[in-house]
Design a protein around this motif. Structure first.
Motif, PDB file in Angstrom:
ATOM      1  N   THR A 144     -21.277  25.343 -20.202  1.00  0.00           N
ATOM      2  CA  THR A 144     -19.993  24.740 -20.563  1.00  0.00           C
ATOM      3  C   THR A 144     -18.848  25.369 -19.778  1.00  0.00           C
ATOM      4  O   THR A 144     -17.970  24.674 -19.256  1.00  0.00           O
ATOM      5  CB  THR A 144     -19.741  24.882 -22.071  1.00  0.00           C
ATOM      6  OG1 THR A 144     -20.783  24.224 -22.798  1.00  0.00           O
ATOM      7  CG2 THR A 144     -18.410  24.251 -22.465  1.00  0.00           C
ATOM      8  N   LEU A 145     -18.848  26.693 -19.687  1.00  0.00           N
ATOM      9  CA  LEU A 145     -17.808  27.370 -18.907  1.00  0.00           C
ATOM     10  C   LEU A 145     -17.855  26.946 -17.441  1.00  0.00           C
ATOM     11  O   LEU A 145     -16.806  26.738 -16.806  1.00  0.00           O
ATOM     12  CB  LEU A 145     -17.970  28.888 -19.021  1.00  0.00           C
ATOM     13  CG  LEU A 145     -17.580  29.509 -20.362  1.00  0.00           C
ATOM     14  CD1 LEU A 145     -17.939  30.990 -20.380  1.00  0.00           C
ATOM     15  CD2 LEU A 145     -16.081  29.324 -20.634  1.00  0.00           C
ATOM     16  N   LEU A 146     -19.050  26.811 -16.901  1.00  0.00           N
ATOM     17  CA  LEU A 146     -19.199  26.378 -15.518  1.00  0.00           C
ATOM     18  C   LEU A 146     -18.669  24.959 -15.332  1.00  0.00           C
ATOM     19  O   LEU A 146     -17.964  24.664 -14.347  1.00  0.00           O
ATOM     20  CB  LEU A 146     -20.663  26.464 -15.101  1.00  0.00           C
ATOM     21  CG  LEU A 146     -20.995  26.044 -13.663  1.00  0.00           C
ATOM     22  CD1 LEU A 146     -20.261  26.947 -12.665  1.00  0.00           C
ATOM     23  CD2 LEU A 146     -22.504  26.108 -13.425  1.00  0.00           C
ATOM     24  N   LEU A 147     -18.993  24.073 -16.273  1.00  0.00           N
ATOM     25  CA  LEU A 147     -18.512  22.698 -16.194  1.00  0.00           C
ATOM     26  C   LEU A 147     -16.988  22.636 -16.242  1.00  0.00           C
ATOM     27  O   LEU A 147     -16.357  21.898 -15.486  1.00  0.00           O
ATOM     28  CB  LEU A 147     -19.109  21.870 -17.338  1.00  0.00           C
ATOM     29  CG  LEU A 147     -20.586  21.498 -17.211  1.00  0.00           C
ATOM     30  CD1 LEU A 147     -21.092  20.921 -18.520  1.00  0.00           C
ATOM     31  CD2 LEU A 147     -20.799  20.508 -16.070  1.00  0.00           C
ATOM     32  N   ALA A 167     -18.790  19.222 -24.161  1.00  0.00           N
ATOM     33  CA  ALA A 167     -18.575  18.983 -25.591  1.00  0.00           C
ATOM     34  C   ALA A 167     -19.856  18.513 -26.262  1.00  0.00           C
ATOM     35  O   ALA A 167     -20.191  18.946 -27.373  1.00  0.00           O
ATOM     36  CB  ALA A 167     -17.465  17.945 -25.785  1.00  0.00           C
ATOM     37  N   GLY A 168     -20.601  17.632 -25.600  1.00  0.00           N
ATOM     38  CA  GLY A 168     -21.846  17.135 -26.175  1.00  0.00           C
ATOM     39  C   GLY A 168     -22.863  18.238 -26.389  1.00  0.00           C
ATOM     40  O   GLY A 168     -23.531  18.293 -27.424  1.00  0.00           O
ATOM     41  N   VAL A 208     -13.959  24.287 -30.409  1.00  0.00           N
ATOM     42  CA  VAL A 208     -13.993  24.256 -28.941  1.00  0.00           C
ATOM     43  C   VAL A 208     -14.496  22.894 -28.459  1.00  0.00           C
ATOM     44  O   VAL A 208     -13.952  22.310 -27.512  1.00  0.00           O
ATOM     45  CB  VAL A 208     -14.871  25.390 -28.388  1.00  0.00           C
ATOM     46  CG1 VAL A 208     -14.979  25.293 -26.868  1.00  0.00           C
ATOM     47  CG2 VAL A 208     -14.308  26.749 -28.792  1.00  0.00           C
ATOM     48  N   GLY A 209     -15.541  22.373 -29.117  1.00  0.00           N
ATOM     49  CA  GLY A 209     -16.058  21.060 -28.744  1.00  0.00           C
ATOM     50  C   GLY A 209     -15.013  19.970 -28.921  1.00  0.00           C
ATOM     51  O   GLY A 209     -14.905  19.058 -28.094  1.00  0.00           O
ATOM     52  N   THR A 210     -14.218  20.064 -29.991  1.00  0.00           N
ATOM     53  CA  THR A 210     -13.158  19.085 -30.227  1.00  0.00           C
ATOM     54  C   THR A 210     -12.110  19.133 -29.130  1.00  0.00           C
ATOM     55  O   THR A 210     -11.638  18.092 -28.647  1.00  0.00           O
ATOM     56  CB  THR A 210     -12.495  19.331 -31.596  1.00  0.00           C
ATOM     57  OG1 THR A 210     -13.466  19.159 -32.633  1.00  0.00           O
ATOM     58  CG2 THR A 210     -11.333  18.368 -31.825  1.00  0.00           C
ATOM     59  N   LEU A 211     -11.725  20.336 -28.717  1.00  0.00           N
ATOM     60  CA  LEU A 211     -10.744  20.469 -27.640  1.00  0.00           C
ATOM     61  C   LEU A 211     -11.269  19.839 -26.349  1.00  0.00           C
ATOM     62  O   LEU A 211     -10.536  19.110 -25.656  1.00  0.00           O
ATOM     63  CB  LEU A 211     -10.401  21.944 -27.411  1.00  0.00           C
ATOM     64  CG  LEU A 211      -9.417  22.233 -26.264  1.00  0.00           C
ATOM     65  CD1 LEU A 211      -8.089  21.527 -26.510  1.00  0.00           C
ATOM     66  CD2 LEU A 211      -9.210  23.736 -26.105  1.00  0.00           C
ATOM     67  N   ALA A 232     -25.582  13.899 -24.172  1.00  0.00           N
ATOM     68  CA  ALA A 232     -25.866  15.334 -24.167  1.00  0.00           C
ATOM     69  C   ALA A 232     -26.103  15.890 -25.564  1.00  0.00           C
ATOM     70  O   ALA A 232     -26.946  16.776 -25.744  1.00  0.00           O
ATOM     71  CB  ALA A 232     -24.712  16.097 -23.497  1.00  0.00           C
ATOM     72  N   GLU A 233     -25.374  15.378 -26.552  1.00  0.00           N
ATOM     73  CA  GLU A 233     -25.507  15.934 -27.904  1.00  0.00           C
ATOM     74  C   GLU A 233     -26.913  15.786 -28.472  1.00  0.00           C
ATOM     75  O   GLU A 233     -27.508  16.783 -28.912  1.00  0.00           O
ATOM     76  CB  GLU A 233     -24.481  15.307 -28.843  1.00  0.00           C
ATOM     77  CG  GLU A 233     -24.566  15.858 -30.260  1.00  0.00           C
ATOM     78  CD  GLU A 233     -23.534  15.270 -31.195  1.00  0.00           C
ATOM     79  OE1 GLU A 233     -23.658  15.491 -32.415  1.00  0.00           O
ATOM     80  OE2 GLU A 233     -22.604  14.579 -30.725  1.00  0.00           O
TER      81      GLU A 233
END
Length: 295
Positions: A144-147, A167-168, A208-211, A232-233
């Motif tokens: 996620t950080l990389l994305l 997020a997913g 964090v996912g919501t943001l 993805a989820e």
């Protein structure tokens, strides 16, 4: 009962997401990935209605996870796109096209094929040691950080799907942790739940996912920002459900072929559904990038 709860969750999540994206897309520019975006959105009554609807969907999803398995519940939640499609069609007062109904049936058929062939088992969430969560949490957090890092260098229509993908994955991890938390509540009571780390992790990951999701919604129409999240989820949830929570799927050559085909059909149909102008909700609007260039 698990299936009914999961369908109810999909209904609430689909309707709520359609409402939230419609509001977030009209947020001022420059707020993506900033807490200020959430501060702006919580002051919009329509977005709060969408939030309340998605929270209700989250509660129903948690109830389904308490009785079943993330491997079972996550594929059913793909149906939220059908409800998003219907909501947007009613909102725009445009009839659904035959192509939309056919694609919706493909989503449903893929899901049914996966569930029937795989016969998902619950596993043993209470038997998971805390350290066993470290690997999936680290992997998803790093990805996620990389994305996010890469996405910030791209144009809005390219940035949005990458944020949605992150997020997913976070939501898939959140669902798996929710199953663990609900089982802990049922076996150790409320005190056992509040003295464990799982509910707090669920809250932080969800925030964090919501943001990330709302930032993706702010940057591009739903046809661009929603499909990566919706795909993805369930894939992340299924992987963690099997690898960490001990969920089971039947893995004979024949059943594996049907399960793989079902997931592929669901994934492709998700993208086709999201390209519908009824889901986008902005069929007469350019992207923000295009609007800026034309202005």
């Amino acid at each position: 009962m698990v299936f009914i709860l999961a369908v109810g969750a999909a209904l609430m999540l689909g309707v709520g997401s359609a409402i939230q994206q419609r509001v977030a897309f009209r947020a001022p520019d420059g707020l993506a990935l900033h807490v200020g975006l959430l501060w702006h959105l919580v002051r919009q009554r329509l977005w709060l209605l969408g939030l309340a609807t998605t929270l209700l969907g989250g509660l129903l999803s948690g109830a389904a996870l308490g009785k079943g398995s993330v491997v079972l519940v996550q594929p059913v939640l793909v149906l939220r796109l059908l409800f998003a499609l219907s909501t947007a069609a009613i909102w725009s007062r445009r009839p659904l096209r035959p192509r939309d109904w056919a694609t919706a049936l493909a989503v449903t058929g893929g899901m049914v094929a996966f569930l029937v062939a795989g016969a998902p088992g619950t596993g043993n969430p209470e038997g998971v040691q805390d350290w066993e969560w470290a690997a999936p949490a680290f992997a998803i957090g790093t990805l996620t950080l990389l994305l996010v890092h890469v996405a910030r260098r791209l144009r809005p229509n390219q940035e949005a799907p990458m944020l949605a993908l992150g997020a997913g994955m976070l939501y898939g991890l959140q669902s798996a942790l929710t199953q663990s938390a609900v089982h802990r509540l049922s076996t150790h009571g409320l005190l056992g739940l509040v003295t464990s780390w799982q509910p707090y992790a669920v809250f932080v990951i969800g925030l964090v996912g919501t943001l990330l999701a709302q930032s993706a919604f702010d940057l591009a129409p739903l046809s661009v920002s929603y499909p990566p999240l919706a795909v993805a989820e369930p894939l992340a949830g299924i992987a963690i459900g099997i690898g960490v929570l001990g969920g089971t799927l039947r893995f004979t050559p024949a059943t594996f072929a049907v399960e793989a085909a079902g997931l592929i059909v669901m994934t492709l149909a998700v993208y086709l559904l999201a390209s519908s102008p009824h889901i986008v909700g902005h069929h007469d609007e350019p992207s923000k990038e295009g609007a800026d260039e034309s202005g």
